[in-house]
Design a protein around this motif. Structure first.
Motif, mmCIF file in Angstrom:
data_model
loop_
_atom_site.group_PDB
_atom_site.id
_atom_site.type_symbol
_atom_site.label_atom_id
_atom_site.label_comp_id
_atom_site.label_asym_id
_atom_site.label_seq_id
_atom_site.Cartn_x
_atom_site.Cartn_y
_atom_site.Cartn_z
ATOM 1 N N UNK A 109 40.151 -22.021 -5.352
ATOM 2 C CA UNK A 109 40.759 -20.852 -4.716
ATOM 3 C C UNK A 109 40.659 -21.005 -3.208
ATOM 4 N N UNK A 110 41.782 -20.835 -2.523
ATOM 5 C CA UNK A 110 41.754 -20.799 -1.070
ATOM 6 C C UNK A 110 42.161 -19.407 -0.603
ATOM 7 N N UNK A 111 41.656 -19.029 0.561
ATOM 8 C CA UNK A 111 41.964 -17.725 1.150
ATOM 9 C C UNK A 111 42.470 -17.950 2.570
ATOM 10 N N UNK A 129 47.740 -15.666 -6.185
ATOM 11 C CA UNK A 129 48.809 -16.569 -6.596
ATOM 12 C C UNK A 129 48.239 -17.685 -7.446
ATOM 13 N N UNK A 130 48.877 -17.949 -8.586
ATOM 14 C CA UNK A 130 48.347 -18.935 -9.536
ATOM 15 C C UNK A 130 49.437 -19.924 -9.905
ATOM 16 N N UNK A 168 53.703 -21.386 -4.856
ATOM 17 C CA UNK A 168 52.399 -20.786 -4.575
ATOM 18 C C UNK A 168 51.851 -21.322 -3.253
ATOM 19 N N UNK A 169 52.045 -22.603 -3.013
ATOM 20 C CA UNK A 169 51.603 -23.213 -1.759
ATOM 21 C C UNK A 169 52.261 -22.534 -0.552
ATOM 22 N N UNK A 170 53.564 -22.406 -0.589
ATOM 23 C CA UNK A 170 54.287 -21.826 0.544
ATOM 24 C C UNK A 170 53.941 -20.353 0.736
ATOM 25 N N UNK A 178 45.723 -12.592 -1.412
ATOM 26 C CA UNK A 178 44.311 -12.528 -1.026
ATOM 27 C C UNK A 178 43.642 -13.866 -1.313
ATOM 28 N N UNK A 179 44.149 -14.563 -2.323
ATOM 29 C CA UNK A 179 43.658 -15.882 -2.676
ATOM 30 C C UNK A 179 44.707 -16.629 -3.473
ATOM 31 N N UNK A 180 44.639 -17.946 -3.477
ATOM 32 C CA UNK A 180 45.610 -18.753 -4.207
ATOM 33 C C UNK A 180 44.889 -19.841 -4.993
ATOM 34 N N UNK A 181 45.343 -20.058 -6.231
ATOM 35 C CA UNK A 181 44.812 -21.103 -7.111
ATOM 36 C C UNK A 181 45.923 -22.122 -7.321
#
Length: 322
Positions: A109-111, A129-130, A168-170, A178-181
């Motif tokens: 997970x990145x924020x 985002x997943x 999800x990356x973009x 709030x966070x992305x996987x």
């Protein structure tokens, strides 16, 4: 007569010579055209590591993972890449697929850079985002970790947005979550742009008692194909390990594959290089007991939708490579 005998003898020698030696077997590898596995496979072919191990590697690019799987199943290719849980599901369903370890690189997970979140608990009420869908393995492990550590239902306490990894990356770069996987290489680019890793799947897995040295990703081939070519699994494994050794120790090896990496900055290149090297598994056979424990967790979290009939580790799943 003597001359005739000599001529026949010379002909026999010629027919048994190198020109008529048996050609080494070819492995047709079906891979994503822009997949990160190409970095290793290109290192193999461009350095002659395939022929040094008595086989020929023929890399065949495809547009998506589904196409690579169809190619192997239909006999148009001999090898593709997948995680071993998927391969276990196929083997349990009757396909004779065998797994050869490639990488233990996993996501996390990145924020956003300015986020104040320190733990998954701090994402409560936010949007995540997943990459993939509800059965994404990273998402399932992180849900189990949040429940264990904080008594938190990550699914109920956040809003999930599922999408393809590039999307999800973009969106993550635009601070929409709030966070992305995501998969490890997209996260590497997020981190290169200043985003911060909140927690890795590796850390979460360790907390759940999993052996995160177990390589999740690998190459798979048909057992029947390998039976026709004794020793080929080990030969390919040797070439794969030799390529890993080059990439782990040689800047020149990375410069050679840089054009394949689709990087837009030195920061992206350096992060991808660092994270790829960190994902190199220890040499040796896969620990079956550790894999069984991971499969049971995936079965409990994802059910038959994820593991199919693979309720336990299928016999013969992992190739006998050392």
């Amino acid at each position: 007569m003597m001359r005739l005998i000599q001529a026949l003898f010379a002909l026999c020698l010629a027919l048994s010579g190198p020109a008529f030696a048996e050609e080494p077997p070819t492995i047709r590898a079906a891979v994503l055209k822009i997949g990160t596995v190409n970095w290793e496979l290109a290192t193999i072919t461009e350095n002659g590591l395939d022929r040094a191990n008595d086989f020929v590697l023929d890399v065949q690019p495809y547009a998506d993972n589904g196409a690579t799987r169809i190619a192997v199943e239909g006999g148009e290719a001999d090898m593709a890449v997948a995680d071993w849980i998927w391969v276990a599901r196929q083997r349990a369903a009757g396909k004779d697929y065998v797994f050869i370890p490639y990488s233990r690189a996993v996501g996390g997970v990145v924020v956003p850079e300015e986020s104040t979140a320190q733990t998954l608990e701090d994402l409560k009420g936010g949007k995540i985002g997943i990459a993939g869908g509800p059965l994404d393995k990273s998402w399932l492990i992180l849900r189990a970790y949040a429940q264990q550590q904080y008594g938190m239902d990550l699914k109920a306490d956040t809003e999930q947005v599922y999408g393809a990894p590039p999307l999800i990356f973009k969106s993550a770069m635009g601070d929409e979550y709030a966070g992305a996987i995501n998969f490890w290489h997209f996260l590497a680019k997020n981190k290169a742009a200043g985003m911060r890793e909140l927690i890795s799947v590796e850390t979460a897995g360790q907390a759940l008692g999993l052996d995160t040295d177990t390589p999740l990703l690998g190459y798979y081939m048909k057992e029947s194909f390998l039976a026709d070519h004794p020793g080929l699994a080990q030969a390919f494994f040797e070439a794969s390990r030799a390529a890993k050794d080059k990439l782990a120790t040689s800047d020149a090896a990375w410069e050679a594959v840089r054009p394949r990496m689709n990087v837009r900055s030195d920061a992206q290149f350096d992060q991808l290089k660092s994270d790829w090297i960190a994902g190199i598994p220890a040499r040796g056979p896969v620990n079956a007991a550790a894999a069984e424990k991971m499969l049971v967790l995936m079965r409990d979290l994802g059910g038959p939708e994820l593991v199919g009939e693979a309720t336990s580790l299928p016999d013969g799943l992992f190739a006998d490579v050392k």
